[in-house]
Design a protein around this motif. Structure first.
Motif, PDB file in Angstrom:
ATOM      1  N   THR A 159       0.813  -1.220   0.000  1.00  0.00           N
ATOM      2  CA  THR A 159       0.000   0.000   0.000  1.00  0.00           C
ATOM      3  C   THR A 159       0.841   1.263   0.000  1.00  0.00           C
ATOM      4  N   GLU A 160       2.098   1.160   0.422  1.00  0.00           N
ATOM      5  CA  GLU A 160       2.921   2.377   0.486  1.00  0.00           C
ATOM      6  C   GLU A 160       2.996   3.064  -0.880  1.00  0.00           C
ATOM      7  N   TRP A 161       2.947   2.282  -1.946  1.00  0.00           N
ATOM      8  CA  TRP A 161       3.039   2.859  -3.291  1.00  0.00           C
ATOM      9  C   TRP A 161       1.808   3.710  -3.592  1.00  0.00           C
ATOM     10  N   PHE A 162       0.633   3.198  -3.225  1.00  0.00           N
ATOM     11  CA  PHE A 162      -0.582   3.974  -3.461  1.00  0.00           C
ATOM     12  C   PHE A 162      -0.728   5.092  -2.431  1.00  0.00           C
ATOM     13  N   LEU A 163      -0.209   4.865  -1.230  1.00  0.00           N
ATOM     14  CA  LEU A 163      -0.297   5.906  -0.207  1.00  0.00           C
ATOM     15  C   LEU A 163       0.386   7.183  -0.706  1.00  0.00           C
ATOM     16  N   LYS A 164       1.553   7.006  -1.339  1.00  0.00           N
ATOM     17  CA  LYS A 164       2.250   8.167  -1.906  1.00  0.00           C
ATOM     18  C   LYS A 164       1.375   8.886  -2.915  1.00  0.00           C
ATOM     19  N   ARG A 165       0.584   8.116  -3.612  1.00  0.00           N
ATOM     20  CA  ARG A 165      -0.208   8.701  -4.702  1.00  0.00           C
ATOM     21  C   ARG A 165      -1.583   9.183  -4.244  1.00  0.00           C
ATOM     22  N   GLN A 166      -1.874   9.025  -2.991  1.00  0.00           N
ATOM     23  CA  GLN A 166      -3.122   9.638  -2.511  1.00  0.00           C
ATOM     24  C   GLN A 166      -2.857  10.539  -1.312  1.00  0.00           C
ATOM     25  N   THR A 167      -1.601  10.980  -1.207  1.00  0.00           N
ATOM     26  CA  THR A 167      -1.255  11.919  -0.157  1.00  0.00           C
ATOM     27  C   THR A 167      -0.981  13.276  -0.796  1.00  0.00           C
ATOM     28  N   GLY A 168      -1.492  14.329  -0.150  1.00  0.00           N
ATOM     29  CA  GLY A 168      -1.213  15.686  -0.611  1.00  0.00           C
ATOM     30  C   GLY A 168      -1.800  15.930  -1.993  1.00  0.00           C
ATOM     31  N   GLU A 169      -1.036  16.625  -2.833  1.00  0.00           N
ATOM     32  CA  GLU A 169      -1.560  16.987  -4.157  1.00  0.00           C
ATOM     33  C   GLU A 169      -1.751  15.783  -5.063  1.00  0.00           C
ATOM     34  N   TRP A 170      -1.042  14.705  -4.767  1.00  0.00           N
ATOM     35  CA  TRP A 170      -1.159  13.532  -5.645  1.00  0.00           C
ATOM     36  C   TRP A 170      -2.550  12.935  -5.604  1.00  0.00           C
ATOM     37  N   ALA A 171      -3.296  13.175  -4.503  1.00  0.00           N
ATOM     38  CA  ALA A 171      -4.671  12.696  -4.450  1.00  0.00           C
ATOM     39  C   ALA A 171      -5.481  13.341  -5.571  1.00  0.00           C
ATOM     40  N   THR A 172      -5.220  14.635  -5.801  1.00  0.00           N
ATOM     41  CA  THR A 172      -5.924  15.327  -6.880  1.00  0.00           C
ATOM     42  C   THR A 172      -5.565  14.714  -8.226  1.00  0.00           C
ATOM     43  N   VAL A 173      -4.257  14.431  -8.417  1.00  0.00           N
ATOM     44  CA  VAL A 173      -3.843  13.842  -9.695  1.00  0.00           C
ATOM     45  C   VAL A 173      -4.514  12.480  -9.884  1.00  0.00           C
TER      46      VAL A 173
END
Lengths: 485, 403
Positions: B286-300
């Motif tokens: 999950t760490e890989w997706f966590l990076k991508r749903q933290t901060g601005e990456w959630a918007t992306v």
């Protein structure tokens, strides 16, 4: 020029490679009438002896299925070989096996339709029938696995005074929806595609019972322009709706395993890998059934050598996909650095179930390699043997996945070795009985080749004219709707 | 053979001079893009590092386009497709551009120590997981693998293009058979190489993380990106009077259908990967997706769901856009842009957690690579006819209609 590429062994051989010529999909001296005669003849003439022999065997096996189920329900799940830690055994393996087989039909009738693969017309009805029957067989296993079958309806989200709902987080419940949807749409698609042919049977009926039975089933089909127009549109829409279902069913089945945190089950490639395996096994079963059927009923001019060759190529392609998934899993088990994952894969290949693993690899990856050679794709005996072996291999694939992972999980003290009980084996054999019984009834009573569709790809339909090279299956001048561009 | 089939010799089948303005634009893009990016990188703090990162994004994106082209050509031969003959030469040229991508891979190798944490010899000393993978993830083996991938892709693409061009002169149907026969094993080589290339180039950015579907994911990116840019390329050619009648609305329609289908396939693969990792909830995955749903990456991530899947689905589901070449070209361009965002989302969060620092540097780098890629494509297509002139199935392709 075509003589250079086609070998003229027999008029039945339409497997030539000449790129300038599209192969004939119906060979021999056939016209619309002879196709009708041949296909309707299967239903109208008395069945050959072999039909009765196979029917006797398969219906007896069906009784075995019913008996084992009765024994199971009256006694309990303990009659199976299930144990700790292998809580899923034959029943789930058989479920996935049968659902997988039920994939070829809708793939052929929906996806190959959208991809304008006209050769599908000769085999799609047959494959769809097989699909429905396989899904029926599949549905039995989770149904009887719930233990108290009389409350199996609890799987459906029915509002009730107990405020009791199924667990929506469980992939097993998603299966209920996924397989239910698939069965419904496949059945509709199958039936709808059959209406024109049922009307043909009605029009040829010589007895009152036949006339009324096929008359009711054909829903007043008159082959009018308007009927055809709506039929084709509905067919296209259903094909588009059925296409994602072909992928979703086995993806959801794969979720049964992949959402868990069991080594060997939890891997992200499972959904597409299961879908490829399902198509692989589905085509293998179609080939296994179609080779004897076309021979017995003299349909070799309609279900031709080229159809078999194409199916062999699809089996080769899907076999490579499955083999690709096996090796990717193996590589990533090492690459991940996860000890349990790596252990599971070494255990599969060299542990107590190595015999099952190597049966799987041999049947699913090595046997189809013969299909690189045309001889094996066109010799029906060899093709038939290979298709049976693939069926065996695909059953073992599910066995390996289910049993090898469960039998040795995280805790060595709880390891065990699963052996099916005699009831397990009889239930599985019995499901083949049901499958063949229903299949023989299908042959006996319904048109096993889509006559109207086959006629649409014959030269008499003039599809080779410019402006008639579209979807090819219905469009063009069938039903009197010819418009020359 | 058939009365109203177009006579191909009446068509303009060569890019004689008509692409000169396009070439100039490409050259300007390349110079301004790469030049500007280098200048910007040199004048800002961490600029060179940022540049390497965004360079990898654009590299993986354009590589995806040519690999999608290669897959498309292989698939047409494997299935003996008739409809696509008139557009296959363009796809062959896109595929052959993989050689250009091989040259463009040099900066990635140059930046290996910044881009790939595992390339740092010291890192493995403190990290048993990296030490265990060092036999696979080490700079020299990585480079050897890259060379192998590009050789496999390049040889296949050149073979398909060259054989097809040879058929323009001879019209020999045996060449078609040859391509068909070799495309089947070619498909296997393609599957293996793109799978491992995806592991190497993109997945190993986070060397702890693993996902068996990742190769399939990158494959879905590549086929979608290719199908998305094809209508644009074809439209641009037709606007300049090349193949004005040979490529018909029917071919665009089929590209639209394939784009729709494979875009859904992309979503299916992306969903499968996300769903399984989210549901099992194991930290090492999950760490890989966590990076991508933290901060601005959630918007992306949300942009990808709605912009890459929902909107193209709605746009392409009806035939309205698919049968209008200009609209399809625009929609395809938009989907291609989303593919770029997707690759951006795969790469950049590894370097910039929480902050999607999209800026001028990314645009310049993309423009630069676009200039080089497009110029190479035009130059390649100038050398021969842009249509497989004597393909035995050409007539079928010219006459085909979607009913």
């Amino acid at each position: 020029m075509s003589a250079t590429y086609t070998n003229a062994h027999s008029y039945l051989d339409n497997t030539g490679d000449d790129p300038a010529v599209r192969a004939k999909l119906v060979v021999g001296d056939n016209d619309f009438h002879s196709v009708t005669e041949k296909v309707c003849g299967v239903v109208e003439r008395p069945q050959p002896k072999i039909w009765w022999v196979v029917f006797a065997i398969s219906s007896s096996l069906t009784l075995v299925l019913l008996a084992t189920i009765a024994y199971l329900i009256t006694t309990g799940i303990g009659v199976w070989g299930l144990m700790v830690p292998v809580g899923w055994g034959y029943a789930i393996v058989n479920f996935v096996f049968w659902v997988g087989i039920g994939h070829a039909g809708t793939l052929i009738s929906a996806i190959l339709f959208l991809l304008r693969q006209r050769w599908r017309t000769s085999i799609n009805r047959f494959a769809e029938g097989m699909t429905i029957i396989a899904v029926v067989c599949a549905g039995i296993f989770p149904g009887i696995h719930v233990g108290r079958v009389w409350v199996a309806y609890w799987m459906a989200p029915i509002p009730n005074q107990m405020s009791m709902w199924p667990n929506f987080r469980s992939p097993l419940l998603w299966d209920v929806f996924a397989v239910g949807t698939y069965a419904t749409v496949s059945l509709l698609f199958w039936y709808m595609g059959m209406i024109p042919d049922l009307a043909t049977l009605r029009d040829r009926a010589k007895t009152k019972i036949r006339f009324y039975a096929y008359g009711i089933l054909s829903l007043g089909w008159r082959s009018s322009n308007r009927h055809w127009h709506r039929f084709e549109f509905a067919y296209l829409l259903l094909a588009a709706l059925a296409t994602p279902l072909v992928l979703s069913v086995h993806s959801v089945v794969s979720f049964d395993f992949a959402v868990s945190i069991m080594p060997g089950w939890h891997t992200t490639i499972f959904p597409p890998y299961f879908v490829a395996g399902a198509i692989f096994s589905g085509f293998a079963m179609v080939v296994t059934l179609v080779i004897p059927v076309r021979k017995i009923y003299g349909l070799e001019e309609i279900i031709t050598a080229r159809h078999l060759e194409n199916m062999a190529k699809i089996m080769l392609a899907t076999s490579m996909m499955v083999g690709f998934a096996y090796s990717t899993e193996f590589f990533v088990a090492w690459y991940s650095g996860n000890t349990y994952e790596a252990f599971t894969f070494m255990n599969r290949a060299f542990g107590p179930y190595a015999w099952a693993y190597w049966t799987m690899v041999t049947c699913n990856v090595l046997v189809p390699q013969f299909f690189w050679f045309k001889r094996f794709r066109t010799k029906t005996v060899l093709l038939w043997i290979a298709s049976v072996l693939i069926n065996v291999g695909m059953w073992f694939e599910r066995f390996v996945i289910v049993v090898s992972s469960l039998s040795r999980d995280y805790l060595p003290t709880s390891w065990g070795y699963y052996r099916p009980s005699i009831i397990d084996i009889l239930t599985f054999l019995g499901s083949f009985g049901l499958f063949f019984t229903l299949f023989l009834l299908f042959i006996r009573f319904l048109p096993i080749v889509g006559m109207a569709e086959v006629k649409g790809v014959m030269p008499q339909a003039h599809l080779d004219r410019p402006g008639h090279r579209g979807h090819g299956d219905y469009h063009g001048d069938i039903g009197g709707a010819e418009v020359l561009s | 053979m058939q009365g109203n089939v177009l006579d191909i010799t009446t068509e303009n089948r060569h890019l004689n001079g008509v692409m000169r303005p396009a070439l100039i634009i490409c050259a300007v893009m390349a110079v301004i893009g790469f030049g500007g990016a280098l200048f910007l990188a040199n004048t800002t703090e961490h600029g060179i590092e940022y540049l390497l990162e965004t360079y990898l994004v654009s590299f993986a994106f354009f590589l995806a386009i040519s690999l999608g082209g290669l897959f498309f050509v292989l698939l047409q031969h494997c299935t003996r497709a008739g409809w696509s003959v008139v557009v296959r030469r363009v796809a062959e040229a896109v595929a052959a551009n993989v050689w250009v991508m091989a040259a463009l891979a040099v900066p990635v190798v140059y930046g290996i120590h910044h881009l790939y944490h595992w390339a740092d010899a010291g890192a493995a000393a403190h990290d048993p997981l990296l030490a265990a993978k060092a036999g696979f993830l080490n700079p020299s083996f990585f480079i050897i693998r890259l060379v192998i991938y590009f050789l496999v892709w390049g040889v296949m693409a050149s073979f398909l293009l060259r054989t097809s061009v040879a058929q323009d002169a001879s019209g020999d149907p045996k060449l078609t058979l040859r391509m068909e026969r070799l495309s089947a094993p070619g498909m296997i080589l393609f599957a293996l190489t793109i799978n491992f290339a995806a592991f190497d180039i993109l997945m190993s950015l986070d060397p702890h993380w693993f996902s068996t579907i990742f190769g399939v994911y990158y494959f879905s990116v590549s086929i979608v990106a290719f199908l998305a840019v094809m209508p644009k390329i074809l439209y641009a050619l037709q606007m300049r009077g090349v193949l004005p009648n040979a490529i018909t609305v029917e071919h665009y329609h089929d590209f639209g259908k394939l784009l729709f289908g494979f875009n859904v396939f992309w979503a299916y693969i992306a969903f499968s990967q996300y769903m399984l990792i989210w549901y099992a909830n194991i930290p090492e995955e999950t760490e890989w997706f966590l990076k991508r749903q933290t901060g601005e990456w959630a918007t992306v991530s949300l942009i990808l769901i709605f912009g890459h899947f929902v909107l193209p689905f709605l746009l392409l589901v009806s035939r309205v856009i698919k049968r209008r070449p200009l609209l399809l070209a625009i929609t395809g361009g938009y989907v291609a842009a989303m593919c770029w965002v997707d690759v951006y989302w795969l790469v950049i969060p590894e370097f910039s957690p929480g902050v999607a620092r999209f800026g001028l540097l990314d645009v310049l780098c993309f423009l630069g690579m676009n200039g080089v890629f497009s110029a190479a494509l035009v130059l390649r297509m100038r050398r021969h006819s842009v249509i497989a002139e004597k393909d035995p199935r050409l007539e079928e392709s010219l006459a085909f209609e979607n009913a």
